[in-house]
Structure formats: C-alpha cells, structure tokens
Design an enzyme around this catalytic site. Structure first.
Site, PDB file in Angstrom:
ATOM      1  N   HIS A 118       0.876  -1.179   0.000  1.00  0.00           N
ATOM      2  CA  HIS A 118       0.000   0.000   0.000  1.00  0.00           C
ATOM      3  C   HIS A 118       0.917   1.234   0.000  1.00  0.00           C
ATOM      4  O   HIS A 118       1.961   1.225   0.645  1.00  0.00           O
ATOM      5  CB  HIS A 118      -0.841   0.068   1.277  1.00  0.00           C
ATOM      6  CG  HIS A 118      -2.104  -0.728   1.247  1.00  0.00           C
ATOM      7  ND1 HIS A 118      -2.552  -1.442   2.346  1.00  0.00           N
ATOM      8  CD2 HIS A 118      -3.047  -0.911   0.278  1.00  0.00           C
ATOM      9  CE1 HIS A 118      -3.704  -2.034   2.042  1.00  0.00           C
ATOM     10  NE2 HIS A 118      -4.022  -1.730   0.797  1.00  0.00           N
ATOM     11  N   CYS A 136      -2.312   2.792   9.000  1.00  0.00           N
ATOM     12  CA  CYS A 136      -3.342   1.836   8.582  1.00  0.00           C
ATOM     13  C   CYS A 136      -4.550   1.879   9.516  1.00  0.00           C
ATOM     14  O   CYS A 136      -5.666   1.604   9.093  1.00  0.00           O
ATOM     15  CB  CYS A 136      -2.794   0.418   8.580  1.00  0.00           C
ATOM     16  SG  CYS A 136      -1.438   0.163   7.442  1.00  0.00           S
TER      17      CYS A 136
HETATM   18  N1  ARG Z   1      -3.983  -7.229   6.362  1.00  0.00           N
HETATM   19  C1  ARG Z   1      -4.336  -6.000   5.731  1.00  0.00           C
HETATM   20  C2  ARG Z   1      -4.259  -6.162   4.225  1.00  0.00           C
HETATM   21  O1  ARG Z   1      -3.350  -6.816   3.769  1.00  0.00           O
HETATM   22  C3  ARG Z   1      -3.447  -4.878   6.177  1.00  0.00           C
HETATM   23  C4  ARG Z   1      -3.862  -3.545   5.662  1.00  0.00           C
HETATM   24  C5  ARG Z   1      -2.909  -2.432   6.023  1.00  0.00           C
HETATM   25  N2  ARG Z   1      -3.448  -1.183   5.718  1.00  0.00           N
HETATM   26  C6  ARG Z   1      -2.809  -0.142   5.170  1.00  0.00           C
HETATM   27  N3  ARG Z   1      -3.417   0.980   5.060  1.00  0.00           N
HETATM   28  N4  ARG Z   1      -1.588  -0.282   4.688  1.00  0.00           N
HETATM   29  O2  ARG Z   1      -5.088  -5.681   3.479  1.00  0.00           O
END
Ligand code: ARG
Length: 286
Positions: free
Chosen positions: A178, A279
């Site tokens: 991300h 996150c």
């Molecule tokens: N387990 C989640 C996923 O892989 C983690 C999300 C993390 N969020 C972020 N904004 N980077 O989607």
C-alpha cells in the site's frame, strides 16, 4: 532562500492542526488468511494485546486533541482495524473502497454505511481501490499507489470525483503493498516558508515513480530499509506531532532534526497483519 533551507532552518513554522479521524477497535483482530507477506495464519496472534496496543494509539490521538470517531468492528472481518482502507474522504465526500481480495470485500459497504450515517456524501466505487491505503493527499495533489491493490482506473475515478490532480505511483516491493507503507505525509496542511513535505522509501518505487517523487519533493526525508521494515513510514502527522512506530529510530531522529515532534507507539501485534499507525487511521476531511 531555498525551500530546503526554510524547512530545515525554520522548524518554528511547524504547526499542529486539528484532525478528525475514524478508527476501529481490533476486538476481532487475528490473522486467518494471507493477502500480504507480513501475514502468517499458521502463527498465533494475541487479540487482547492488539487491543491494548491499539488503545495506546487511540489515547495518544485523544491527548493530541484529535476528534476520534469509532466504527463498530464486525466479527468476521479481522482486518477491519485497518480503517485507512475503508475509503478516501475529502470535502465531506467519501469515496468508498472496493477491496482487491474477497476476504476484505464486506468492509467496503460497512464503511460506506458508516459514512452515510454520519453525514458524508458517499460515492460508490466502480474500480478496485483500498482507500487511504493507496491515496494520500499532499496539498492539492493526490498521490495514488498501484501495483498490488488499487487499480489505476480508480486513480482516474478519484480525479473525477475530487477534481484534483492525481499522480500515479507504482509500487514494486510486495512488503510495501500500500502507498501508506512507503510514503509518509509529513505536512498535511500548507506550511509557512516551505513546501509540504513527505518521507519515503526509495526502493519501494519503480524508476519512473522515483523520478516523480524526487522532482516534486526535493527535500523529502528518505527512510532506510530498517525503519521501513517496521512500517515506520506508516505514520500519522498533524503537521507538528507525528505518531510513528517506536522502533523506527533513524526516522525519529530525522523528524526531530527537521523540527517535528515524533511520538513512538508500539503496534507489534497489528504488524502481524501487515499494518501500522496510519493503517489504523482514516482521515475525515470536511
Ligand atoms: N492485512 C491488511 C491487508 O493486507 C493490512 C492492511 C494495512 N493497511 C494499510 N493501510 N496499509 O489488506
């Protein structure tokens, strides 16, 4: 005076600004599927530790004077704690999320319901996107990530909805899937005597993206692999106070040098799901 001199020499220009954010208590947090390299479903997680660590973050935000709203967690959605993925909100308009993986699919409508119930103008997404995980507002420009989660078609959708310039950046390292794991927005609001700045991990981007970042943010903080690997960049700034992973020591030093006030928190349990401070934080811009 160059921008860099201004940014380094005039830390007094740093000003905390009021923030309104949305969070989700990790009451049902666990890792029972794998959609990023951080996740190991075969290893145990400690939900009550996750809640305790999350509460430290929540209380830190309250102490900073933020207006923190809460969305009810849903027990079949262990990743719902990562509220940043729930949408992208500017000017009271909430662009909904459409998740890449089906395990998180129902979070999209759940967050859109919350936005609707709380007076936001909801726009249902046509294209795959994971909200503020991949969209970062810096001044009038929206930095948009792609490569692992959000489609570039969603970047165009965001451009149409918000009427702002959207700069697409391709992520190339699956550990930084991300955009908010690879870039930290340091100055959410315009600052006196300098340009709004960011911090980033150069190796998370392809050459083209790197060139764009270097051109647009010549004074950016470059974070090392070690700090990025504890999701140090996944931080949240009010313009002066920056809540970061407590283990990101060099990043902390660099922030202090530039006149910011880094505040370290330990979210080791939520790191097992591949998420950190940012996150867990969705900005609500009215
Ligand atoms: N387990 C989640 C996923 O892989 C983690 C999300 C993390 N969020 C972020 N904004 N980077 O989607």
């Amino acid at each position: 005076m160059t921008t860099q001199t201004a940014n380094l020499a005039n830390p007094a220009a740093r000003k905390a600004t009021e923030r309104t954010i949305l969070m989700c208590r990790p009451d049902f947090f666990t890792v029972n599927y794998r959609i990023n390299p951080w996740m190991h479903p075969e290893q145990p997680t400690d939900t009550s530790l996750a809640v305790r660590q999350w509460e430290v973050l929540y209380n830190t935000y309250l102490e900073l004077g933020f207006d923190v709203r809460l969305i009810d967690p849903i027990d079949s959605l262990p990743d719902m704690v990562y509220a940043a993925n729930g949408g992208f909100v500017i000017d009271g308009i909430a662009y909904g999320a459409k998740f890449r993986y089906e395990q998180r699919g129902p979070e999209g409508p759940a967050y859109m319901d919350w936005f609707r119930d709380n007076g936001f103008d909801v726009r249902e997404p046509e294209h795959t996107n994971e909200g503020e995980g991949d969209f970062l507002l810096v001044g009038d420009v929206i930095l948009a990530g792609t490569g692992f989660r959000s489609d570039t078609a969603s970047h165009r959708e965001v451009e149409r909805i918000f009427g702002r310039e959207v700069v697409s950046l391709e992520l190339v390292n699956p550990n930084f899937y991300h955009l908010d794991t690879a870039i930290a927005v340091l100055d959410p609001e315009p600052i006196e005597g300098g340009a709004q700045n960011i911090a980033y991990l150069p190796s998370a981007f392809n050459e083209e993206g790197l060139a764009v970042l270097r051109e647009r943010f010549p004074d950016a903080i470059e974070v090392n692999e070690e700090d990025a690997s504890v999701l140090g960049l996944n931080s949240y700034s009010d313009g002066y106070n920056i809540v970061i992973a407590s283990r990101a020591k060099d990043f902390e030093r660099q922030l202090r040098e530039r006149g910011y006030n880094p505040i370290g928190v330990d979210l080791s349990e939520l790191l097992l799901g591949g998420g950190g401070v940012k996150c867990c934080t969705l900005e609500l811009r009215r």
